[in-house]
Design a protein around this motif. Structure first.
Motif, PDB file in Angstrom:
ATOM      1  N   ASN A  18      40.980  49.312  34.786  1.00  0.00           N
ATOM      2  CA  ASN A  18      39.850  48.939  35.635  1.00  0.00           C
ATOM      3  C   ASN A  18      38.724  48.323  34.815  1.00  0.00           C
ATOM      4  OD1 ASN A  18      37.823  48.721  37.515  1.00  0.00           O
ATOM      5  ND2 ASN A  18      38.032  50.803  38.290  1.00  0.00           N
ATOM      6  N   SER A  20      36.550  46.362  36.554  1.00  0.00           N
ATOM      7  CA  SER A  20      35.670  45.905  37.632  1.00  0.00           C
ATOM      8  C   SER A  20      34.214  46.146  37.255  1.00  0.00           C
ATOM      9  CB  SER A  20      36.000  46.609  38.950  1.00  0.00           C
ATOM     10  OG  SER A  20      35.710  47.986  38.874  1.00  0.00           O
ATOM     11  N   ILE A  42      42.351  45.585  37.557  1.00  0.00           N
ATOM     12  CA  ILE A  42      41.208  45.226  38.403  1.00  0.00           C
ATOM     13  C   ILE A  42      40.125  44.546  37.568  1.00  0.00           C
ATOM     14  CG2 ILE A  42      39.459  46.093  39.997  1.00  0.00           C
ATOM     15  CD1 ILE A  42      41.277  48.576  40.390  1.00  0.00           C
ATOM     16  N   GLU A  44      37.789  42.812  39.620  1.00  0.00           N
ATOM     17  CA  GLU A  44      36.893  42.460  40.720  1.00  0.00           C
ATOM     18  C   GLU A  44      35.435  42.647  40.312  1.00  0.00           C
ATOM     19  OE1 GLU A  44      39.112  42.842  44.879  1.00  0.00           O
ATOM     20  OE2 GLU A  44      38.504  44.762  44.060  1.00  0.00           O
ATOM     21  N   ASN A  45      34.641  41.636  40.642  1.00  0.00           N
ATOM     22  CA  ASN A  45      33.198  41.638  40.383  1.00  0.00           C
ATOM     23  C   ASN A  45      32.828  41.733  38.912  1.00  0.00           C
ATOM     24  OD1 ASN A  45      32.537  41.454  43.195  1.00  0.00           O
ATOM     25  ND2 ASN A  45      33.110  43.595  43.363  1.00  0.00           N
ATOM     26  N   TRP A  65      43.891  42.208  40.610  1.00  0.00           N
ATOM     27  CA  TRP A  65      42.777  41.926  41.515  1.00  0.00           C
ATOM     28  C   TRP A  65      41.655  41.269  40.710  1.00  0.00           C
ATOM     29  CZ3 TRP A  65      43.069  44.093  46.612  1.00  0.00           C
ATOM     30  CH2 TRP A  65      44.185  44.908  46.826  1.00  0.00           C
ATOM     31  N   ILE A  66      41.306  40.017  41.056  1.00  0.00           N
ATOM     32  CA  ILE A  66      40.209  39.345  40.363  1.00  0.00           C
ATOM     33  C   ILE A  66      39.156  38.820  41.339  1.00  0.00           C
ATOM     34  CG2 ILE A  66      41.557  38.717  38.322  1.00  0.00           C
ATOM     35  CD1 ILE A  66      41.740  35.885  39.451  1.00  0.00           C
ATOM     36  N   GLY A  67      39.240  39.213  42.593  1.00  0.00           N
ATOM     37  CA  GLY A  67      38.289  38.741  43.600  1.00  0.00           C
ATOM     38  C   GLY A  67      36.855  39.064  43.212  1.00  0.00           C
ATOM     39  N   GLY A  68      35.990  38.103  43.394  1.00  0.00           N
ATOM     40  CA  GLY A  68      34.572  38.307  43.115  1.00  0.00           C
ATOM     41  C   GLY A  68      34.202  38.239  41.647  1.00  0.00           C
ATOM     42  N   ALA A  69      35.183  37.992  40.771  1.00  0.00           N
ATOM     43  CA  ALA A  69      34.850  37.847  39.350  1.00  0.00           C
ATOM     44  C   ALA A  69      34.027  36.576  39.170  1.00  0.00           C
ATOM     45  CB  ALA A  69      36.111  37.797  38.496  1.00  0.00           C
ATOM     46  N   ARG A  92      47.180  39.734  51.051  1.00  0.00           N
ATOM     47  CA  ARG A  92      46.875  38.800  49.966  1.00  0.00           C
ATOM     48  C   ARG A  92      48.135  38.066  49.574  1.00  0.00           C
ATOM     49  NH1 ARG A  92      42.067  40.879  46.375  1.00  0.00           N
ATOM     50  NH2 ARG A  92      41.084  42.249  47.860  1.00  0.00           N
TER      51      ARG A  92
END
Length: 93
Positions: A18, A20, A42, A44-45, A65-69, A92
């Protein structure tokens, strides 16, 4: 906050890696040759600011998961990344 980071050739097996909401500021963030297998990764963000980032890693059987990076300045390399045997999470692709 990380000032770069060398994760090259690191092995992440099972469980959750993680990163994130991590803040990687300047320097080189190196995942070249790292292996992520059978778990969840993860980013993300996460924020990569003015960094050179190498994601040349093997992701095998892992959810990534790389959404919002955010990549703010610098250079990001995915060139030699390999994604194998994974199944996208529901909703997804």
């Amino acid at each position: 906050m990380f000032d770069g980071g060398d994760f090259s050739a690191a092995v992440f097996s099972g469980g959750t890696a993680n990163f994130s909401e991590g803040w990687f500021s300047s320097g080189t963030v190196n995942f070249s040759g790292a292996a992520f297998s059978g778990g969840t990764v993860i980013f993300e963000n996460a924020i990569f600011a003015d960094s050179t980032v190498y994601f040349d890693a093997l992701f095998s059987g892992s959810e990534v998961w790389i959404g919002g990076a955010h990549f703010l300045g610098g250079t990001v390399y995915f060139g030699a990344s390999e994604f194998a045997s994974g199944t996208p999470p529901a909703g997804r692709s």
